[in-house]
Enzyme design. Structure first.
Site, PDB file in Angstrom:
ATOM      1  N   GLY A 115       0.059  -0.145  -6.831  1.00 38.24           N
ATOM      2  CA  GLY A 115      -1.096  -0.474  -5.996  1.00 38.24           C
ATOM      3  C   GLY A 115      -1.825   0.796  -5.606  1.00 38.24           C
ATOM      4  O   GLY A 115      -1.215   1.875  -5.534  1.00 38.24           O
ATOM      5  N   HIS A 138       0.879  -3.442   2.291  1.00 39.09           N
ATOM      6  CA  HIS A 138       0.777  -1.983   2.176  1.00 39.09           C
ATOM      7  C   HIS A 138      -0.684  -1.576   1.908  1.00 39.09           C
ATOM      8  O   HIS A 138      -1.220  -0.667   2.553  1.00 39.09           O
ATOM      9  CB  HIS A 138       1.706  -1.499   1.043  1.00 39.09           C
ATOM     10  CG  HIS A 138       1.705  -0.020   0.818  1.00 39.09           C
ATOM     11  ND1 HIS A 138       2.786   0.779   1.137  1.00 39.09           N
ATOM     12  CD2 HIS A 138       0.768   0.809   0.299  1.00 39.09           C
ATOM     13  CE1 HIS A 138       2.484   2.042   0.829  1.00 39.09           C
ATOM     14  NE2 HIS A 138       1.267   2.076   0.307  1.00 39.09           N
ATOM     15  N   GLU A 139      -1.328  -2.262   0.955  1.00 43.58           N
ATOM     16  CA  GLU A 139      -2.714  -1.911   0.601  1.00 43.58           C
ATOM     17  C   GLU A 139      -3.681  -2.292   1.722  1.00 43.58           C
ATOM     18  O   GLU A 139      -4.634  -1.554   2.005  1.00 43.58           O
ATOM     19  CB  GLU A 139      -3.134  -2.571  -0.720  1.00 43.58           C
ATOM     20  CG  GLU A 139      -2.257  -2.236  -1.932  1.00 43.58           C
ATOM     21  CD  GLU A 139      -1.995  -0.743  -2.119  1.00 43.58           C
ATOM     22  OE1 GLU A 139      -2.872   0.078  -1.790  1.00 43.58           O
ATOM     23  OE2 GLU A 139      -0.893  -0.392  -2.587  1.00 43.58           O
ATOM     24  N   HIS A 151      -3.703   0.397   4.195  1.00 40.13           N
ATOM     25  CA  HIS A 151      -4.550   1.527   3.779  1.00 40.13           C
ATOM     26  C   HIS A 151      -6.005   1.273   4.181  1.00 40.13           C
ATOM     27  O   HIS A 151      -6.701   2.191   4.620  1.00 40.13           O
ATOM     28  CB  HIS A 151      -4.514   1.711   2.255  1.00 40.13           C
ATOM     29  CG  HIS A 151      -3.387   2.577   1.766  1.00 40.13           C
ATOM     30  ND1 HIS A 151      -3.219   3.877   2.170  1.00 40.13           N
ATOM     31  CD2 HIS A 151      -2.393   2.332   0.876  1.00 40.13           C
ATOM     32  CE1 HIS A 151      -2.154   4.393   1.549  1.00 40.13           C
ATOM     33  NE2 HIS A 151      -1.636   3.478   0.770  1.00 40.13           N
ATOM     34  N   CYS A 155       4.678   5.415  -1.430  1.00 34.52           N
ATOM     35  CA  CYS A 155       3.214   5.423  -1.467  1.00 34.52           C
ATOM     36  C   CYS A 155       2.763   6.606  -2.303  1.00 34.52           C
ATOM     37  O   CYS A 155       3.317   7.701  -2.159  1.00 34.52           O
ATOM     38  CB  CYS A 155       2.678   5.548  -0.040  1.00 34.52           C
ATOM     39  SG  CYS A 155       0.882   5.654   0.059  1.00 34.52           S
ATOM     40  N   LEU A 156       1.769   6.405  -3.153  1.00 34.26           N
ATOM     41  CA  LEU A 156       1.281   7.495  -4.003  1.00 34.26           C
ATOM     42  C   LEU A 156       0.694   8.635  -3.175  1.00 34.26           C
ATOM     43  O   LEU A 156       0.609   9.763  -3.648  1.00 34.26           O
ATOM     44  CB  LEU A 156       0.241   6.973  -4.998  1.00 34.26           C
ATOM     45  CG  LEU A 156       0.769   5.975  -6.040  1.00 34.26           C
ATOM     46  CD1 LEU A 156      -0.363   5.455  -6.912  1.00 34.26           C
ATOM     47  CD2 LEU A 156       1.850   6.616  -6.903  1.00 34.26           C
ATOM     48  N   GLN A 164      -7.391   6.210  -0.979  1.00 41.68           N
ATOM     49  CA  GLN A 164      -6.472   7.120  -1.676  1.00 41.68           C
ATOM     50  C   GLN A 164      -7.165   7.944  -2.759  1.00 41.68           C
ATOM     51  O   GLN A 164      -6.605   8.922  -3.248  1.00 41.68           O
ATOM     52  CB  GLN A 164      -5.307   6.342  -2.298  1.00 41.68           C
ATOM     53  CG  GLN A 164      -4.396   5.712  -1.244  1.00 41.68           C
ATOM     54  CD  GLN A 164      -3.237   4.998  -1.901  1.00 41.68           C
ATOM     55  OE1 GLN A 164      -3.370   3.852  -2.312  1.00 41.68           O
ATOM     56  NE2 GLN A 164      -2.112   5.667  -2.009  1.00 41.68           N
TER      57      GLN A 164
HETATM   58 ZN   LIG Z   1       0.073   3.603  -0.331  1.00 43.10          ZN
END
Ligand SMILES: [Zn+2]
Length: 169
Positions: free
Chosen positions: A45, A134-135, A138, A92-93, A50
């Protein structure tokens, strides 16, 4: 085109995003770039902040590219329903190298626009429900680290500060 992924500590990750008012060619390019960036990372995701864009858009594929039918793009998503609970390791990236258990709903329904502008309502269970929350976090300027408490959070924040100081973050 792949875009650089913004990391924890950057302001854009802490700000709530703005709704998209028109799905322009620039938005289509942004979504293509986000998909490419997510797969290259690799991740399941990725939200627009991000890649440094403060808009309500995220892409997801909990099959990590194995099943093309699972690729999703959501524009202006909103919660329709969230219920149950689950606790699993999450990463998380934007917080590379850190995984820790986070409590999430076990079922989440989202409503929003697909990239062609049509309305979509998608129900996610298990990993997809976790990914959706999670998204969505963000898009509201929240990272999974912000959902942790006490020692669990201090430990990660301290390690990231150390990495930043030595130029490794
Ligand atoms: Zn994330």
């Amino acid at each position: 085109m792949r875009r650089p992924i913004v990391k924890y500590g950057s302001r854009i990750l802490q700000r709530a995003t703005e709704p998209v008012d028109a799905i322009t060619p620039e938005i289509q390019t942004l979504i293509d770039d986000m998909i490419e960036t997510m797969y290259a990372a690799p991740g399941i995701g990725l939200a627009a902040p991000q890649v440094g864009v403060g808009l309500r858009i995220f892409v997801a594929d909990v099959s990590a590219g194995r099943n093309p039918a699972e690729l999703l793009a959501f524009i202006n998503p909103a919660f329709v329903a969230r219920d149950g609970s689950q606790r699993e390791d999450e990463g998380c990236l934007s917080v590379p190298g850190f995984n820790t258990s986070v409590g999430r709903s076990s079922r989440v329904v989202l409503r929003g626009l697909a990239r062609d502008g049509t309305e979509q309502v998608i129900e996610g269970a298990g990993l997809l429900a976790r990914c959706f929350e999670h998204e969505m976090d963000h898009l509201d300027g929240t990272l999974f680290v912000d959902r942790l408490r006490g020692l669990q959070k201090d430990l990660i924040v301290r390690k990231i500060k150390k990495l930043s100081k030595s130029g490794k973050w």
